[in-house]
Design a protein around this motif. Structure first.
Motif, PDB file in Angstrom:
ATOM      1  N   VAL A 109      -0.096  -4.104  13.942  1.00 50.78           N
ATOM      2  CA  VAL A 109      -1.135  -3.203  14.442  1.00 50.78           C
ATOM      3  C   VAL A 109      -1.733  -3.817  15.702  1.00 50.78           C
ATOM      4  O   VAL A 109      -2.364  -4.869  15.658  1.00 50.78           O
ATOM      5  CB  VAL A 109      -2.233  -2.982  13.379  1.00 50.78           C
ATOM      6  N   ASP A 110      -1.530  -3.156  16.841  1.00 45.18           N
ATOM      7  CA  ASP A 110      -2.036  -3.666  18.117  1.00 45.18           C
ATOM      8  C   ASP A 110      -3.505  -3.310  18.333  1.00 45.18           C
ATOM      9  O   ASP A 110      -4.253  -4.079  18.937  1.00 45.18           O
ATOM     10  CB  ASP A 110      -1.216  -3.098  19.280  1.00 45.18           C
ATOM     11  N   ASP A 111      -3.911  -2.134  17.872  1.00 41.80           N
ATOM     12  CA  ASP A 111      -5.275  -1.642  18.092  1.00 41.80           C
ATOM     13  C   ASP A 111      -5.669  -0.838  16.860  1.00 41.80           C
ATOM     14  O   ASP A 111      -5.220   0.295  16.684  1.00 41.80           O
ATOM     15  CB  ASP A 111      -5.313  -0.787  19.364  1.00 41.80           C
ATOM     16  N   SER A 112      -6.506  -1.408  16.011  1.00 42.58           N
ATOM     17  CA  SER A 112      -6.842  -0.756  14.739  1.00 42.58           C
ATOM     18  C   SER A 112      -7.594   0.554  14.944  1.00 42.58           C
ATOM     19  O   SER A 112      -7.396   1.518  14.195  1.00 42.58           O
ATOM     20  CB  SER A 112      -7.664  -1.699  13.857  1.00 42.58           C
ATOM     21  N   ARG A 113      -8.455   0.618  15.953  1.00 40.80           N
ATOM     22  CA  ARG A 113      -9.197   1.856  16.210  1.00 40.80           C
ATOM     23  C   ARG A 113      -8.257   2.969  16.666  1.00 40.80           C
ATOM     24  O   ARG A 113      -8.371   4.116  16.218  1.00 40.80           O
ATOM     25  CB  ARG A 113     -10.281   1.617  17.257  1.00 40.80           C
ATOM     26  N   ALA A 114      -7.346   2.624  17.554  1.00 41.47           N
ATOM     27  CA  ALA A 114      -6.389   3.623  18.024  1.00 41.47           C
ATOM     28  C   ALA A 114      -5.476   4.071  16.894  1.00 41.47           C
ATOM     29  O   ALA A 114      -5.133   5.252  16.788  1.00 41.47           O
ATOM     30  CB  ALA A 114      -5.562   3.054  19.177  1.00 41.47           C
ATOM     31  N   ALA A 115      -5.086   3.133  16.023  1.00 36.65           N
ATOM     32  CA  ALA A 115      -4.225   3.476  14.898  1.00 36.65           C
ATOM     33  C   ALA A 115      -4.938   4.417  13.930  1.00 36.65           C
ATOM     34  O   ALA A 115      -4.350   5.392  13.451  1.00 36.65           O
ATOM     35  CB  ALA A 115      -3.781   2.200  14.171  1.00 36.65           C
ATOM     36  N   LEU A 116      -6.216   4.148  13.648  1.00 39.08           N
ATOM     37  CA  LEU A 116      -6.965   5.013  12.741  1.00 39.08           C
ATOM     38  C   LEU A 116      -7.177   6.394  13.356  1.00 39.08           C
ATOM     39  O   LEU A 116      -7.007   7.421  12.686  1.00 39.08           O
ATOM     40  CB  LEU A 116      -8.313   4.376  12.409  1.00 39.08           C
ATOM     41  N   SER A 117      -7.519   6.426  14.632  1.00 39.40           N
ATOM     42  CA  SER A 117      -7.704   7.716  15.314  1.00 39.40           C
ATOM     43  C   SER A 117      -6.408   8.508  15.340  1.00 39.40           C
ATOM     44  O   SER A 117      -6.418   9.741  15.183  1.00 39.40           O
ATOM     45  CB  SER A 117      -8.198   7.486  16.749  1.00 39.40           C
ATOM     46  N   SER A 118      -5.304   7.816  15.522  1.00 34.57           N
ATOM     47  CA  SER A 118      -4.002   8.481  15.528  1.00 34.57           C
ATOM     48  C   SER A 118      -3.744   9.166  14.195  1.00 34.57           C
ATOM     49  O   SER A 118      -3.269  10.307  14.142  1.00 34.57           O
ATOM     50  CB  SER A 118      -2.909   7.462  15.829  1.00 34.57           C
ATOM     51  N   HIS A 119      -4.063   8.485  13.096  1.00 32.78           N
ATOM     52  CA  HIS A 119      -3.877   9.073  11.765  1.00 32.78           C
ATOM     53  C   HIS A 119      -4.772  10.298  11.575  1.00 32.78           C
ATOM     54  O   HIS A 119      -4.295  11.381  11.214  1.00 32.78           O
ATOM     55  CB  HIS A 119      -4.188   8.030  10.689  1.00 32.78           C
ATOM     56  N   VAL A 120      -6.059  10.136  11.800  1.00 31.16           N
ATOM     57  CA  VAL A 120      -7.023  11.214  11.543  1.00 31.16           C
ATOM     58  C   VAL A 120      -6.780  12.406  12.471  1.00 31.16           C
ATOM     59  O   VAL A 120      -6.727  13.559  12.023  1.00 31.16           O
ATOM     60  CB  VAL A 120      -8.469  10.699  11.692  1.00 31.16           C
ATOM     61  N   ASP A 121      -6.637  12.150  13.769  1.00 36.69           N
ATOM     62  CA  ASP A 121      -6.466  13.235  14.739  1.00 36.69           C
ATOM     63  C   ASP A 121      -5.153  13.982  14.515  1.00 36.69           C
ATOM     64  O   ASP A 121      -5.123  15.220  14.530  1.00 36.69           O
ATOM     65  CB  ASP A 121      -6.505  12.688  16.169  1.00 36.69           C
ATOM     66  N   SER A 122      -4.071  13.238  14.302  1.00 37.47           N
ATOM     67  CA  SER A 122      -2.772  13.891  14.116  1.00 37.47           C
ATOM     68  C   SER A 122      -2.747  14.704  12.826  1.00 37.47           C
ATOM     69  O   SER A 122      -2.229  15.823  12.804  1.00 37.47           O
ATOM     70  CB  SER A 122      -1.655  12.841  14.089  1.00 37.47           C
ATOM     71  N   LEU A 123      -3.313  14.155  11.753  1.00 41.34           N
ATOM     72  CA  LEU A 123      -3.284  14.852  10.472  1.00 41.34           C
ATOM     73  C   LEU A 123      -4.104  16.135  10.523  1.00 41.34           C
ATOM     74  O   LEU A 123      -3.671  17.192  10.032  1.00 41.34           O
ATOM     75  CB  LEU A 123      -3.805  13.925   9.371  1.00 41.34           C
ATOM     76  N   THR A 124      -5.288  16.079  11.123  1.00 38.67           N
ATOM     77  CA  THR A 124      -6.147  17.257  11.169  1.00 38.67           C
ATOM     78  C   THR A 124      -5.709  18.260  12.224  1.00 38.67           C
ATOM     79  O   THR A 124      -6.271  19.360  12.298  1.00 38.67           O
ATOM     80  CB  THR A 124      -7.617  16.851  11.412  1.00 38.67           C
ATOM     81  N   ASN A 125      -4.734  17.919  13.032  1.00 42.21           N
ATOM     82  CA  ASN A 125      -4.143  18.896  13.950  1.00 42.21           C
ATOM     83  C   ASN A 125      -3.086  19.758  13.272  1.00 42.21           C
ATOM     84  O   ASN A 125      -2.600  20.724  13.857  1.00 42.21           O
ATOM     85  CB  ASN A 125      -3.527  18.190  15.165  1.00 42.21           C
ATOM     86  N   HIS A 126      -2.727  19.414  12.046  1.00 42.57           N
ATOM     87  CA  HIS A 126      -1.774  20.208  11.282  1.00 42.57           C
ATOM     88  C   HIS A 126      -2.501  21.307  10.498  1.00 42.57           C
ATOM     89  O   HIS A 126      -3.723  21.301  10.355  1.00 42.57           O
ATOM     90  CB  HIS A 126      -0.989  19.308  10.325  1.00 42.57           C
ATOM     91  N   GLN A 127      -1.725  22.241   9.974  1.00 40.84           N
ATOM     92  CA  GLN A 127      -2.292  23.361   9.233  1.00 40.84           C
ATOM     93  C   GLN A 127      -2.852  22.943   7.881  1.00 40.84           C
ATOM     94  O   GLN A 127      -3.862  23.479   7.416  1.00 40.84           O
ATOM     95  CB  GLN A 127      -1.225  24.441   9.028  1.00 40.84           C
ATOM     96  N   SER A 128      -2.186  21.991   7.231  1.00 40.90           N
ATOM     97  CA  SER A 128      -2.592  21.593   5.889  1.00 40.90           C
ATOM     98  C   SER A 128      -1.969  20.251   5.543  1.00 40.90           C
ATOM     99  O   SER A 128      -1.039  19.795   6.207  1.00 40.90           O
ATOM    100  CB  SER A 128      -2.160  22.647   4.857  1.00 40.90           C
ATOM    101  N   PHE A 129      -2.485  19.629   4.479  1.00 44.69           N
ATOM    102  CA  PHE A 129      -1.944  18.336   4.052  1.00 44.69           C
ATOM    103  C   PHE A 129      -2.508  17.969   2.678  1.00 44.69           C
ATOM    104  O   PHE A 129      -3.480  18.571   2.194  1.00 44.69           O
ATOM    105  CB  PHE A 129      -2.294  17.231   5.057  1.00 44.69           C
ATOM    106  N   ILE A 130      -1.887  16.964   2.073  1.00 52.73           N
ATOM    107  CA  ILE A 130      -2.381  16.361   0.842  1.00 52.73           C
ATOM    108  C   ILE A 130      -2.505  14.865   1.056  1.00 52.73           C
ATOM    109  O   ILE A 130      -1.591  14.223   1.577  1.00 52.73           O
ATOM    110  CB  ILE A 130      -1.451  16.631  -0.355  1.00 52.73           C
ATOM    111  N   VAL A 131      -3.646  14.303   0.679  1.00 56.98           N
ATOM    112  CA  VAL A 131      -3.830  12.856   0.606  1.00 56.98           C
ATOM    113  C   VAL A 131      -4.106  12.530  -0.854  1.00 56.98           C
ATOM    114  O   VAL A 131      -5.077  13.010  -1.433  1.00 56.98           O
ATOM    115  CB  VAL A 131      -4.979  12.364   1.507  1.00 56.98           C
ATOM    116  N   ASP A 132      -3.245  11.735  -1.446  1.00 51.17           N
ATOM    117  CA  ASP A 132      -3.272  11.453  -2.879  1.00 51.17           C
ATOM    118  C   ASP A 132      -3.505   9.957  -3.073  1.00 51.17           C
ATOM    119  O   ASP A 132      -2.694   9.137  -2.643  1.00 51.17           O
ATOM    120  CB  ASP A 132      -1.922  11.874  -3.482  1.00 51.17           C
ATOM    121  N   ILE A 133      -4.632   9.602  -3.693  1.00 50.33           N
ATOM    122  CA  ILE A 133      -5.013   8.195  -3.843  1.00 50.33           C
ATOM    123  C   ILE A 133      -5.046   7.844  -5.325  1.00 50.33           C
ATOM    124  O   ILE A 133      -5.716   8.509  -6.123  1.00 50.33           O
ATOM    125  CB  ILE A 133      -6.392   7.921  -3.214  1.00 50.33           C
TER     126      ILE A 133
END
Length: 282
Positions: free
Chosen positions: A69-93
């Motif tokens: 991981v080169d940049d933790s903030r960029a990596a987290l933003s990439s996950h959140v922004d990319s996921l919420t740009n989709h129509q739907s998703f499941i996150v299962d914890i």
């Protein structure tokens, strides 16, 4: 959803896969060994299991590189922004705490349909209490169903669906920030390119942020972690595990987060919605 709900209910720490750097070894983050309880109602369209082939590409998602991981903030933003740009998703914890007296488990299932403005969030586990929240029409409907008959409770409140709050970011951020990962195993499939990272080190001083305030970092004898991220930067799987000494006993704490059914979720109104409305009416 919220990280504190799962960690508090489990009463302590965290587990998953990867290579061990405090001792021992772990499974790879693509193993299918996560704890699960009952499955909430959410319809998804299945996809075929891909056949993996090596990918020599040197292109990485935002925040990631060939050494971790080169940049933790960029990596987290990439996950959140990319996921919420989709129509739907499941996150299962899924989380569990194993002791000599047995295992306590908890599942937090988050199904979100952004296009239709709906979400179904279900939390259940060893205690037998099931909490289900349905978001729709700018309202949140809550059903709490403890063990036994005729004791189900309901609550209805005004609420706007915030998809970013259900991306699992509260679990992902501490790992991206505090765990060092090595070179990725890059795999290309018919569904895209995936990058699997295994942990190589962790700073003991930050273990409380990963495992909870009740854990003495000096009592953690083993910690393993691994993650799989796709080419958009979405964390498809994150898992971590800790072994903690407690007197003469040991606790094994595991947490496994999976993101799947992207653009494939269709959420229907729960069958208990009318009961919730009636129970909430004056």
């Amino acid at each position: 959803m919220r990280r504190s709900l799962l960690t508090a209910a489990l009463a302590v720490l965290v587990l998953t896969s990867g290579c061990s750097f405090l001792g021992g070894g772990g499974a790879t983050p693509t193993d299918t060994d996560s704890t699960s309880t009952s499955t909430p109602t959410a319809t998804t369209t299945p996809t075929a299991t891909p056949t993996a082939t090596p990918d020599p590409s040197e292109s990485f998602p935002d925040g990631y590189g060939e050494t971790g991981v080169d940049d933790s903030r960029a990596a987290l933003s990439s996950h959140v922004d990319s996921l919420t740009n989709h129509q739907s998703f499941i996150v299962d914890i899924n989380g569990s705490v194993a002791t000599p007296n047995g295992t306590q488990a908890l599942r937090q299932f988050q199904s979100v349909d952004i296009d239709d403005g709906r979400a179904l969030i279900a939390v259940n586990g060893t205690s037998g209490v099931e909490r289900t929240s349905y978001f729709g029409d700018r309202e949140r409907y809550l059903q709490v169903d403890p063990p036994g008959a005729n004791n189900t409770r309901y609550n209805v409140t005004n609420a706007t669906l915030e998809p970013r709050g259900f991306t699992g970011s509260g679990f992902i951020a501490p790992v991206l920030t505090n765990v060092t990962f090595g070179e990725p195993n890059v795999t290309t499939t018919e569904n895209g390119t995936f990058y699997a990272y295994s942990a190589t080190s962790v700073d003991r001083s930050v273990l409380r942020s990963l495992l909870g305030p009740s854990v003495d970092p000096e009592n953690v004898t083993r910690f393993d972690a691994g993650l799989v991220v796709d080419e958009e930067g979405i964390v498809r799987r994150l898992s971590y595990q800790a072994v903690v000494d407690r007197g003469d006993d040991q606790l094994v704490v595991r947490v496994d987060l999976r993101t799947y059914s992207i653009d494939e979720v269709d959420i229907s109104e729960p069958s208990w919605l009318d009961e919730a409305r009636q129970a909430d009416s004056p």
